[in-house]
Design a protein around this motif. Structure first.
Motif, PDB file in Angstrom:
ATOM      1  N   MET A   1       0.819  -1.177   0.000  1.00  0.00           N
ATOM      2  CA  MET A   1       0.000   0.000   0.000  1.00  0.00           C
ATOM      3  C   MET A   1       0.875   1.257   0.000  1.00  0.00           C
ATOM      4  N   GLU A   2       1.957   1.232   0.733  1.00  0.00           N
ATOM      5  CA  GLU A   2       2.846   2.390   0.793  1.00  0.00           C
ATOM      6  C   GLU A   2       3.427   2.735  -0.575  1.00  0.00           C
ATOM      7  N   GLU A   3       3.717   1.720  -1.371  1.00  0.00           N
ATOM      8  CA  GLU A   3       4.363   1.938  -2.663  1.00  0.00           C
ATOM      9  C   GLU A   3       3.368   2.184  -3.794  1.00  0.00           C
ATOM     10  N   GLU A   4       2.156   1.708  -3.651  1.00  0.00           N
ATOM     11  CA  GLU A   4       1.195   1.760  -4.746  1.00  0.00           C
ATOM     12  C   GLU A   4       0.298   2.993  -4.728  1.00  0.00           C
ATOM     13  N   LEU A   5       0.003   3.500  -3.551  1.00  0.00           N
ATOM     14  CA  LEU A   5      -0.964   4.586  -3.439  1.00  0.00           C
ATOM     15  C   LEU A   5      -0.287   5.925  -3.172  1.00  0.00           C
ATOM     16  N   THR A   6      -0.954   6.987  -3.611  1.00  0.00           N
ATOM     17  CA  THR A   6      -0.483   8.328  -3.267  1.00  0.00           C
ATOM     18  C   THR A   6      -0.795   8.574  -1.790  1.00  0.00           C
ATOM     19  N   GLU A   7      -0.219   9.608  -1.232  1.00  0.00           N
ATOM     20  CA  GLU A   7      -0.469   9.944   0.168  1.00  0.00           C
ATOM     21  C   GLU A   7      -1.963  10.184   0.412  1.00  0.00           C
ATOM     22  N   ARG A   8      -2.609  10.890  -0.482  1.00  0.00           N
ATOM     23  CA  ARG A   8      -4.051  11.163  -0.331  1.00  0.00           C
ATOM     24  C   ARG A   8      -4.863   9.872  -0.421  1.00  0.00           C
ATOM     25  N   GLN A   9      -4.523   9.012  -1.377  1.00  0.00           N
ATOM     26  CA  GLN A   9      -5.231   7.734  -1.498  1.00  0.00           C
ATOM     27  C   GLN A   9      -5.047   6.902  -0.240  1.00  0.00           C
ATOM     28  N   ARG A  10      -3.822   6.854   0.295  1.00  0.00           N
ATOM     29  CA  ARG A  10      -3.573   6.097   1.525  1.00  0.00           C
ATOM     30  C   ARG A  10      -4.396   6.659   2.680  1.00  0.00           C
ATOM     31  N   ARG A  11      -4.390   7.980   2.812  1.00  0.00           N
ATOM     32  CA  ARG A  11      -5.118   8.610   3.918  1.00  0.00           C
ATOM     33  C   ARG A  11      -6.604   8.274   3.850  1.00  0.00           C
ATOM     34  N   ILE A  12      -7.178   8.379   2.679  1.00  0.00           N
ATOM     35  CA  ILE A  12      -8.602   8.099   2.507  1.00  0.00           C
ATOM     36  C   ILE A  12      -8.898   6.617   2.685  1.00  0.00           C
ATOM     37  N   PHE A  13      -8.066   5.757   2.114  1.00  0.00           N
ATOM     38  CA  PHE A  13      -8.257   4.317   2.237  1.00  0.00           C
ATOM     39  C   PHE A  13      -8.213   3.886   3.707  1.00  0.00           C
ATOM     40  N   VAL A  14      -7.204   4.345   4.417  1.00  0.00           N
ATOM     41  CA  VAL A  14      -7.062   3.986   5.835  1.00  0.00           C
ATOM     42  C   VAL A  14      -8.257   4.495   6.639  1.00  0.00           C
ATOM     43  N   ALA A  15      -8.648   5.729   6.403  1.00  0.00           N
ATOM     44  CA  ALA A  15      -9.771   6.303   7.158  1.00  0.00           C
ATOM     45  C   ALA A  15     -11.056   5.524   6.937  1.00  0.00           C
ATOM     46  N   ILE A  16     -11.368   5.209   5.691  1.00  0.00           N
ATOM     47  CA  ILE A  16     -12.637   4.545   5.388  1.00  0.00           C
ATOM     48  C   ILE A  16     -12.589   3.050   5.669  1.00  0.00           C
ATOM     49  N   VAL A  17     -11.576   2.370   5.142  1.00  0.00           N
ATOM     50  CA  VAL A  17     -11.548   0.906   5.224  1.00  0.00           C
ATOM     51  C   VAL A  17     -11.065   0.397   6.580  1.00  0.00           C
ATOM     52  N   LEU A  18      -9.983   0.958   7.086  1.00  0.00           N
ATOM     53  CA  LEU A  18      -9.403   0.428   8.321  1.00  0.00           C
ATOM     54  C   LEU A  18      -9.977   1.068   9.576  1.00  0.00           C
TER      55      LEU A  18
END
Length: 66
Positions: A1-18
């Motif tokens: 996830m760290e290598e594939e997603l942009t910082e914004r995508q990671r932030r949103i993914f973590v907030a919603i999914v995790l």
């Protein structure tokens, strides 16, 4: 996830999914709108599925169904 997603995508993914932050609440917090958050999640999930398929974790055909 760290290598594939942009910082914004990671932030949103973590907030919603995790973390389970509701989409509307996250949109307010980020000063965005529901559609922009949804599109970012769509792109993030697509990138993650492609990376999983490329590394043999899921079938390429299976990654296209979702």
């Amino acid at each position: 996830m760290e290598e594939e997603l942009t910082e914004r995508q990671r932030r949103i993914f973590v907030a919603i999914v995790l973390t389970g932050v509701p989409l509307d609440a996250l949109a307010l917090e980020l000063g965005s709108n529901r559609n922009a958050i949804y599109k970012t999640m769509f792109d993030a999930r697509r990138k993650l599925r492609a990376a999983l398929a490329a590394n043999g974790y899921v079938d390429h055909d299976e990654s296209r169904r979702s």
